[in-house]
Motif scaffolding. Structure first.
Motif, PDB file in Angstrom:
ATOM      1  N   ASP A 295      37.247  48.368  46.066  1.00  0.00           N
ATOM      2  CA  ASP A 295      35.981  47.965  45.447  1.00  0.00           C
ATOM      3  C   ASP A 295      36.195  46.652  44.695  1.00  0.00           C
ATOM      4  O   ASP A 295      37.115  46.529  43.869  1.00  0.00           O
ATOM      5  CB  ASP A 295      35.476  49.032  44.483  1.00  0.00           C
ATOM      6  CG  ASP A 295      35.112  50.325  45.203  1.00  0.00           C
ATOM      7  OD1 ASP A 295      34.635  50.228  46.356  1.00  0.00           O
ATOM      8  OD2 ASP A 295      35.314  51.417  44.636  1.00  0.00           O
ATOM      9  N   ALA A 296      35.354  45.678  45.023  1.00  0.00           N
ATOM     10  CA  ALA A 296      35.463  44.370  44.370  1.00  0.00           C
ATOM     11  C   ALA A 296      35.263  44.507  42.864  1.00  0.00           C
ATOM     12  O   ALA A 296      34.352  45.200  42.398  1.00  0.00           O
ATOM     13  CB  ALA A 296      34.438  43.411  44.968  1.00  0.00           C
ATOM     14  N   ARG A 297      36.113  43.819  42.109  1.00  0.00           N
ATOM     15  CA  ARG A 297      36.034  43.892  40.647  1.00  0.00           C
ATOM     16  C   ARG A 297      35.115  42.824  40.061  1.00  0.00           C
ATOM     17  O   ARG A 297      34.686  42.922  38.924  1.00  0.00           O
ATOM     18  CB  ARG A 297      37.429  43.771  40.044  1.00  0.00           C
ATOM     19  CG  ARG A 297      38.338  44.943  40.385  1.00  0.00           C
ATOM     20  CD  ARG A 297      39.712  44.781  39.803  1.00  0.00           C
ATOM     21  NE  ARG A 297      40.405  43.608  40.367  1.00  0.00           N
ATOM     22  CZ  ARG A 297      41.624  43.238  40.022  1.00  0.00           C
ATOM     23  NH1 ARG A 297      42.285  43.925  39.100  1.00  0.00           N
ATOM     24  NH2 ARG A 297      42.180  42.172  40.584  1.00  0.00           N
ATOM     25  N   ASP A 298      34.825  41.779  40.834  1.00  0.00           N
ATOM     26  CA  ASP A 298      33.909  40.731  40.367  1.00  0.00           C
ATOM     27  C   ASP A 298      33.311  40.065  41.597  1.00  0.00           C
ATOM     28  O   ASP A 298      33.769  40.281  42.726  1.00  0.00           O
ATOM     29  CB  ASP A 298      34.644  39.712  39.479  1.00  0.00           C
ATOM     30  CG  ASP A 298      35.822  39.061  40.160  1.00  0.00           C
ATOM     31  OD1 ASP A 298      35.603  38.382  41.183  1.00  0.00           O
ATOM     32  OD2 ASP A 298      36.955  39.241  39.681  1.00  0.00           O
ATOM     33  N   PRO A 299      32.275  39.185  41.411  1.00  0.00           N
ATOM     34  CA  PRO A 299      31.598  38.561  42.554  1.00  0.00           C
ATOM     35  C   PRO A 299      32.504  37.697  43.426  1.00  0.00           C
ATOM     36  O   PRO A 299      32.133  37.416  44.583  1.00  0.00           O
ATOM     37  CB  PRO A 299      30.511  37.708  41.886  1.00  0.00           C
ATOM     38  CG  PRO A 299      30.268  38.370  40.575  1.00  0.00           C
ATOM     39  CD  PRO A 299      31.587  38.891  40.132  1.00  0.00           C
ATOM     40  N   SER A 300      33.661  37.294  42.932  1.00  0.00           N
ATOM     41  CA  SER A 300      34.540  36.435  43.741  1.00  0.00           C
ATOM     42  C   SER A 300      35.342  37.233  44.762  1.00  0.00           C
ATOM     43  O   SER A 300      35.962  36.642  45.643  1.00  0.00           O
ATOM     44  CB  SER A 300      35.504  35.649  42.836  1.00  0.00           C
ATOM     45  OG  SER A 300      36.421  36.547  42.208  1.00  0.00           O
ATOM     46  N   GLU A 301      35.356  38.562  44.633  1.00  0.00           N
ATOM     47  CA  GLU A 301      36.129  39.397  45.528  1.00  0.00           C
ATOM     48  C   GLU A 301      35.228  40.041  46.584  1.00  0.00           C
ATOM     49  O   GLU A 301      33.998  40.099  46.444  1.00  0.00           O
ATOM     50  CB  GLU A 301      36.885  40.483  44.763  1.00  0.00           C
ATOM     51  CG  GLU A 301      37.954  39.936  43.836  1.00  0.00           C
ATOM     52  CD  GLU A 301      38.759  41.017  43.182  1.00  0.00           C
ATOM     53  OE1 GLU A 301      39.802  40.712  42.591  1.00  0.00           O
ATOM     54  OE2 GLU A 301      38.361  42.197  43.264  1.00  0.00           O
ATOM     55  N   LEU A 302      35.877  40.564  47.636  1.00  0.00           N
ATOM     56  CA  LEU A 302      35.174  41.201  48.752  1.00  0.00           C
ATOM     57  C   LEU A 302      35.558  42.672  48.807  1.00  0.00           C
ATOM     58  O   LEU A 302      36.735  43.012  48.799  1.00  0.00           O
ATOM     59  CB  LEU A 302      35.541  40.500  50.068  1.00  0.00           C
ATOM     60  CG  LEU A 302      34.842  40.983  51.339  1.00  0.00           C
ATOM     61  CD1 LEU A 302      33.354  40.645  51.291  1.00  0.00           C
ATOM     62  CD2 LEU A 302      35.489  40.338  52.571  1.00  0.00           C
ATOM     63  N   SER A 303      34.565  43.556  48.809  1.00  0.00           N
ATOM     64  CA  SER A 303      34.843  44.987  48.928  1.00  0.00           C
ATOM     65  C   SER A 303      35.298  45.305  50.351  1.00  0.00           C
ATOM     66  O   SER A 303      34.842  44.690  51.321  1.00  0.00           O
ATOM     67  CB  SER A 303      33.609  45.821  48.592  1.00  0.00           C
ATOM     68  OG  SER A 303      33.262  45.650  47.234  1.00  0.00           O
ATOM     69  N   LEU A 304      36.190  46.296  50.484  1.00  0.00           N
ATOM     70  CA  LEU A 304      36.780  46.633  51.777  1.00  0.00           C
ATOM     71  C   LEU A 304      36.587  48.109  52.095  1.00  0.00           C
ATOM     72  O   LEU A 304      36.542  48.943  51.189  1.00  0.00           O
ATOM     73  CB  LEU A 304      38.280  46.311  51.785  1.00  0.00           C
ATOM     74  CG  LEU A 304      38.683  44.871  51.444  1.00  0.00           C
ATOM     75  CD1 LEU A 304      40.193  44.763  51.336  1.00  0.00           C
ATOM     76  CD2 LEU A 304      38.159  43.910  52.505  1.00  0.00           C
ATOM     77  N   MET A 305      36.519  48.411  53.389  1.00  0.00           N
ATOM     78  CA  MET A 305      36.466  49.792  53.863  1.00  0.00           C
ATOM     79  C   MET A 305      37.673  50.061  54.756  1.00  0.00           C
ATOM     80  O   MET A 305      38.095  49.202  55.541  1.00  0.00           O
ATOM     81  CB  MET A 305      35.180  50.054  54.655  1.00  0.00           C
ATOM     82  CG  MET A 305      33.920  50.016  53.820  1.00  0.00           C
ATOM     83  SD  MET A 305      32.457  50.319  54.829  1.00  0.00           S
ATOM     84  CE  MET A 305      32.831  51.942  55.476  1.00  0.00           C
ATOM     85  N   GLN A 306      38.228  51.257  54.614  1.00  0.00           N
ATOM     86  CA  GLN A 306      39.427  51.617  55.386  1.00  0.00           C
ATOM     87  C   GLN A 306      39.205  51.465  56.888  1.00  0.00           C
ATOM     88  O   GLN A 306      38.159  51.797  57.420  1.00  0.00           O
ATOM     89  CB  GLN A 306      39.837  53.062  55.077  1.00  0.00           C
ATOM     90  CG  GLN A 306      41.096  53.522  55.792  1.00  0.00           C
ATOM     91  CD  GLN A 306      41.447  54.965  55.457  1.00  0.00           C
ATOM     92  OE1 GLN A 306      40.795  55.575  54.611  1.00  0.00           O
ATOM     93  NE2 GLN A 306      42.466  55.502  56.105  1.00  0.00           N
ATOM     94  N   ASP A 307      40.207  50.901  57.544  1.00  0.00           N
ATOM     95  CA  ASP A 307      40.274  50.737  59.002  1.00  0.00           C
ATOM     96  C   ASP A 307      39.398  49.618  59.560  1.00  0.00           C
ATOM     97  O   ASP A 307      39.422  49.365  60.769  1.00  0.00           O
ATOM     98  CB  ASP A 307      39.933  52.030  59.746  1.00  0.00           C
ATOM     99  CG  ASP A 307      41.037  53.067  59.631  1.00  0.00           C
ATOM    100  OD1 ASP A 307      42.208  52.667  59.535  1.00  0.00           O
ATOM    101  OD2 ASP A 307      40.729  54.269  59.631  1.00  0.00           O
ATOM    102  N   GLU A 308      38.610  48.924  58.710  1.00  0.00           N
ATOM    103  CA  GLU A 308      37.855  47.800  59.241  1.00  0.00           C
ATOM    104  C   GLU A 308      38.789  46.605  59.433  1.00  0.00           C
ATOM    105  O   GLU A 308      39.865  46.509  58.841  1.00  0.00           O
ATOM    106  CB  GLU A 308      36.698  47.425  58.316  1.00  0.00           C
ATOM    107  CG  GLU A 308      37.108  46.749  57.016  1.00  0.00           C
ATOM    108  CD  GLU A 308      35.907  46.195  56.279  1.00  0.00           C
ATOM    109  OE1 GLU A 308      35.008  45.647  56.942  1.00  0.00           O
ATOM    110  OE2 GLU A 308      35.865  46.301  55.028  1.00  0.00           O
ATOM    111  N   VAL A 309      38.387  45.696  60.319  1.00  0.00           N
ATOM    112  CA  VAL A 309      39.171  44.500  60.609  1.00  0.00           C
ATOM    113  C   VAL A 309      38.409  43.280  60.138  1.00  0.00           C
ATOM    114  O   VAL A 309      37.227  43.109  60.454  1.00  0.00           O
ATOM    115  CB  VAL A 309      39.466  44.405  62.124  1.00  0.00           C
ATOM    116  CG1 VAL A 309      40.227  43.121  62.453  1.00  0.00           C
ATOM    117  CG2 VAL A 309      40.277  45.610  62.587  1.00  0.00           C
ATOM    118  N   ILE A 310      39.068  42.423  59.333  1.00  0.00           N
ATOM    119  CA  ILE A 310      38.448  41.212  58.814  1.00  0.00           C
ATOM    120  C   ILE A 310      39.335  40.015  59.127  1.00  0.00           C
ATOM    121  O   ILE A 310      40.505  40.162  59.503  1.00  0.00           O
ATOM    122  CB  ILE A 310      38.219  41.305  57.296  1.00  0.00           C
ATOM    123  CG1 ILE A 310      39.579  41.410  56.575  1.00  0.00           C
ATOM    124  CG2 ILE A 310      37.308  42.468  56.939  1.00  0.00           C
ATOM    125  CD1 ILE A 310      39.467  41.313  55.056  1.00  0.00           C
TER     126      ILE A 310
END
Length: 344
Positions: A295-310
């Motif tokens: 979970d992103a801690r501030d607007p500069s970060e990107l939230s992630l979900m397990q097993d997704e590819v970025i």
């Protein structure tokens, strides 16, 4: 009785003649009739087909029934034409133990309820596996075994007969050569060399005819190996379809289990999906798989979900974070939550 004795003596003489001919060939003192190149090609291809079919059959049976004791037992049941014993698979044994343990711990407890759910799923997987083993045996294993026990044994038998006919032919040729060399000389047996030559030539014609006929029979059977391979190809397609269906059913069962377990614990279920090739990396970016949720801690970060590819790229001067890109979204992501995907 007199006829049988004569036949026995004749057969013994023929067998002795073959042994002598084979021995002389091994010693290099006698010529050997060679088969034509096409026949040799067919024979080599049949030998290769037999060898590889035996290996594939053996390993496929080991894959479907890993326990060698069970394979031996199944073999004997087939020979006496009785139904194979209905055994539980390892998955089903695990499932039974889990269900019993869950009931003992209490179906109302978190761990006991989960054990029961997982045990039921293991039993379902065991039944799926049992269905696959039966289908694979019918569509692939049995046709291969039938081919080896039927067609290949017949070919082997006819090739053995052809070899005996070839020995008889070469022995007859040697007798003709010997009889010709005796022309003009006194025979020890008192029979004129001309009579011996005439008899040897008659025997040679008979041996040549029998050899040619057996050669055609054997060649016809060897040419049939190609059609057998066409049948094996169809069986192979059926085997692959059964295997694909087996794994798809197992995957669906495990997905259902994950949903049930997530519902019991109140956690969020993220279906596991293979990495999508539709998000190619560009402009020096690389692709990475997310190990677990973030979970992103501030607007500069990107939230992630397990097993997704970025897609990710390095951030100058920052060794802990990468710049992540998901479609139109962009933000910093921690390296510890990512697993690089190496391009193949």
């Amino acid at each position: 009785m007199d006829f049988n004795v004569k036949k026995l003596v004749k057969d013994a003489g023929t067998a002795l003649s073959r042994v002598v001919q084979l021995t002389e060939e091994k010693l290099g003192t006698s010529e050997k009739t060679e088969l034509d190149a096409h026949f040799e090609f067919l024979a080599d291809r049949a030998d290769a087909t037999k060898t590889w079919t035996e290996k594939i059959l053996k390993n496929t049976e080991a894959m479907l029934t890993p326990n060698p004791g069970n394979r031996i037992e199944d073999f004997f049941f087939e020979k006496i034409d009785k139904k194979k014993p209905n055994r539980l698979s390892n998955l089903e044994y695990v499932g039974i133990d889990m269900i019993e343990a869950g009931n003992d711990f209490g179906p109302g407890t978190a761990y006991g309820g989960a054990l029961i759910k997982v045990g039921q799923c293991q039993q379902k997987l065991g039944q799926i596996e049992r269905d696959f083993i039966g289908t694979a045996a019918n569509c692939y294993v049995q046709p291969l075994r039938k081919f080896l026990d039927g067609d290949m044994k017949t070919i082997s038998k006819e090739r053995t007969i052809l070899e005996t006919k070839r020995l008889d032919l070469d022995a007859s040729k040697n007798r003709v050569r010997k009889a010709r060399s005796m022309l003009g000389q006194q025979s020890e047996s008192g029979v004129s060399p001309e009579v011996l030559l005439d008899q040897a030539e008659r025997e040679l014609r008979v041996a040549q005819s029998e050899f040619d006929r057996q050669s055609e029979i054997t060649k016809f059977l060897l040419e049939g190996v190609s059609s057998s391979q066409a049948g094996h190809l169809r069986c192979l397609h059926e085997f692959v379809e059964a295997q694909a269906r087996h794994y798809a059913q197992c995957h669906a069962a495990m997905q259902d289990l994950q949903r049930e377990l997530a519902g019991m614990s109140g956690a969020t279920f993220h279906p596991s999906t293979p990495p999508s090739p539709s998000a190619p990396a560009e402009n020096g970016q690389e692709r990475a798989r997310v190990i677990c949720d973030y979970d992103a801690r501030d607007p500069s970060e990107l939230s992630l979900m397990q097993d997704e590819v970025i897609c990710v790229s390095k951030i100058p001067g920052d060794g802990d974070y990468l710049m992540g890109v998901r479609g139109n979204q962009r933000g910093k992501v921690p390296k510890a939550f990512l697993e690089p995907i190496v391009a193949s």
